[in-house]
Design a protein around this motif. Structure first.
Motif, PDB file in Angstrom:
ATOM      1  N   LEU A   1       0.836  -1.208   0.000  1.00 54.78           N
ATOM      2  CA  LEU A   1       0.000   0.000   0.000  1.00 54.78           C
ATOM      3  C   LEU A   1       0.866   1.252   0.000  1.00 54.78           C
ATOM      4  O   LEU A   1       0.580   2.226  -0.703  1.00 54.78           O
ATOM      5  CB  LEU A   1      -0.908  -0.025   1.231  1.00 54.78           C
TER       6      LEU A   1
ATOM      7  N   LEU B   1      -2.961   7.553   1.471  1.00 56.71           N
ATOM      8  CA  LEU B   1      -2.703   6.112   1.335  1.00 56.71           C
ATOM      9  C   LEU B   1      -1.431   5.722   2.086  1.00 56.71           C
ATOM     10  O   LEU B   1      -1.389   4.704   2.799  1.00 56.71           O
ATOM     11  CB  LEU B   1      -2.543   5.734  -0.133  1.00 56.71           C
TER      12      LEU B   1
ATOM     13  N   ASN C   1      -2.002   5.687   5.752  1.00 56.33           N
ATOM     14  CA  ASN C   1      -2.764   4.514   6.162  1.00 56.33           C
ATOM     15  C   ASN C   1      -1.906   3.267   6.194  1.00 56.33           C
ATOM     16  O   ASN C   1      -2.105   2.399   7.038  1.00 56.33           O
ATOM     17  CB  ASN C   1      -3.950   4.318   5.225  1.00 56.33           C
ATOM     18  N   ALA C   2      -0.955   3.181   5.260  1.00 57.44           N
ATOM     19  CA  ALA C   2      -0.053   2.031   5.275  1.00 57.44           C
ATOM     20  C   ALA C   2       0.756   2.003   6.563  1.00 57.44           C
ATOM     21  O   ALA C   2       0.906   0.956   7.212  1.00 57.44           O
ATOM     22  CB  ALA C   2       0.874   2.085   4.064  1.00 57.44           C
TER      23      ALA C   2
ATOM     24  N   ILE D   1      -8.384  -3.012  -0.017  1.00 57.15           N
ATOM     25  CA  ILE D   1      -7.323  -2.011   0.120  1.00 57.15           C
ATOM     26  C   ILE D   1      -6.582  -1.823  -1.193  1.00 57.15           C
ATOM     27  O   ILE D   1      -6.387  -0.695  -1.664  1.00 57.15           O
ATOM     28  CB  ILE D   1      -6.346  -2.446   1.235  1.00 57.15           C
ATOM     29  N   LEU D   2      -6.216  -2.939  -1.837  1.00 51.33           N
ATOM     30  CA  LEU D   2      -5.381  -2.810  -3.033  1.00 51.33           C
ATOM     31  C   LEU D   2      -6.181  -2.278  -4.211  1.00 51.33           C
ATOM     32  O   LEU D   2      -5.684  -1.424  -4.962  1.00 51.33           O
ATOM     33  CB  LEU D   2      -4.745  -4.159  -3.358  1.00 51.33           C
TER      34      LEU D   2
ATOM     35  N   ALA E   1      -6.664   1.409  -3.616  1.00 52.57           N
ATOM     36  CA  ALA E   1      -5.430   2.186  -3.782  1.00 52.57           C
ATOM     37  C   ALA E   1      -5.085   2.334  -5.263  1.00 52.57           C
ATOM     38  O   ALA E   1      -4.726   3.433  -5.724  1.00 52.57           O
ATOM     39  CB  ALA E   1      -4.289   1.515  -3.034  1.00 52.57           C
TER      40      ALA E   1
ATOM     41  N   THR F   1     -10.537   1.978   0.120  1.00 49.45           N
ATOM     42  CA  THR F   1      -9.299   1.635   0.823  1.00 49.45           C
ATOM     43  C   THR F   1      -9.423   1.861   2.327  1.00 49.45           C
ATOM     44  O   THR F   1      -9.009   1.028   3.134  1.00 49.45           O
ATOM     45  CB  THR F   1      -8.140   2.473   0.274  1.00 49.45           C
TER      46      THR F   1
ATOM     47  N   VAL G   1      -8.979  -0.791   5.406  1.00 53.47           N
ATOM     48  CA  VAL G   1      -8.068  -0.644   6.544  1.00 53.47           C
ATOM     49  C   VAL G   1      -8.837  -0.773   7.856  1.00 53.47           C
ATOM     50  O   VAL G   1      -8.348  -1.379   8.819  1.00 53.47           O
ATOM     51  CB  VAL G   1      -7.317   0.696   6.443  1.00 53.47           C
TER      52      VAL G   1
END
Lengths: 105, 183
Positions: free
Chosen positions: A19, A42, A45-46, B13-14, B17, B36, B40
């Protein structure tokens, strides 16, 4: 057989790394400042995801507290960033980051 | 069951994203961002971080994305951007290389450290009926005991951010009159 496989912390960390990579790609590839901001979200969030995974793995609640503070700072960052974008876009109609040389003195 | 939840949330998520990065319309990108963020949040629930999952949905999906959508529609930039135009020809392949490199380095580090993470004696946080609000209690105890100063500082930060944004985005009344000139 497959149902017996339990996802470990490593899986969550790898997911967070992927991510983060996608977020990095978005920041570098896109030219719309709003979408660049979304890519930064993003990446945040990762990092949050890996914090929570390690906190739950190590049984330490401090990782989740850090994620709470990251959420607050991210909210403040989005508010300020969008305010700057609004005030820039108000005087010029273009939407790409290439044209934003206005901060020069 | 845990595997099923992980696969579903990872797919959310993927896909979200990649949608943020590849959709040309900013509104679609924002909606992919919602996907996304929900993924999460599902992962947080799977990791027993219930409070953070709720905060994630409320703050991120509820507030931040709505703010994004407001700004997109306020500025009228919701027309699709042509993604084929790239003024710097080198930038896109270089960005691919750099981002895959970053992800590969991090994944390599994780795989190297896999053995230290695979200690079976310490599992995930306890679940069960007696622990239905244990997560919230633990976080509250930690925030209001050893992180009180940082917590108070975040309120100052939010106040400063709000006041600064109102000043930044304020519409000037007339040219020359509304904008104060600093010495």
């Amino acid at each position: 057989m497959i149902a017996a496989v339990v996802p470990t912390t490593t899986w969550y960390l790898v997911l967070a790394a992927v991510l983060f990579g996608i977020g990095t790609l978005g920041v570098m590839v896109r030219r719309n400042p709003l979408v660049m901001f979304m890519s930064i979200e993003l990446m945040l969030n990762a990092v949050n995801l890996s914090f929570v995974a390690l906190a739950s793995r190590l049984g330490d609640i401090n990782g989740q507290v850090v994620v709470f503070f990251v959420l607050v700072v991210a909210a403040a960052e989005v508010v300020v960033g969008l305010g700057i974008i609004v005030s820039i876009m108000r005087r010029r109609a273009s939407v790409t980051a290439d044209d934003l040389a206005d901060l020069r003195g | 069951m845990a595997l099923f939840v992980f696969v579903c949330s990872a797919a959310m998520i993927l896909v979200g994203a990649l949608g943020v990065v590849t959709r040309s319309n900013p509104v679609h990108a924002a909606l992919s961002l919602v996907l996304t963020l929900f993924g999460v949040a599902v992962t947080f629930v799977a990791l027993q971080a219930h409070f953070l999952a709720a905060v994630q949905v409320i703050v991120y999906a509820g507030a931040i994305v709505v703010l994004f959508l407001f700004v997109i529609m306020l500025l009228g930039v919701d027309r699709a951007e042509n993604l084929r135009i790239e003024p710097l020809r080198v930038q896109r392949p270089l960005a691919f290389v750099v981002s895959t490199g970053v992800a590969a380095v991090v994944i390599a580090a994780i795989v190297r450290a896999r053995d230290s993470l695979a200690d079976p004696s310490r599992g995930l946080a306890p679940t069960g009926a007696d622990a239905h609000d244990a997560n919230v209690r633990e976080i509250a105890r930690e925030i209001f005991s050893s992180n009180t100063f940082a917590f108070e500082l975040t309120s100052v930060l939010l106040l400063v951010a709000v006041v600064g944004t109102v000043l930044l985005a304020r519409r000037q009344r007339s040219p020359g009159a509304g904008h104060p000139v600093r010495p």
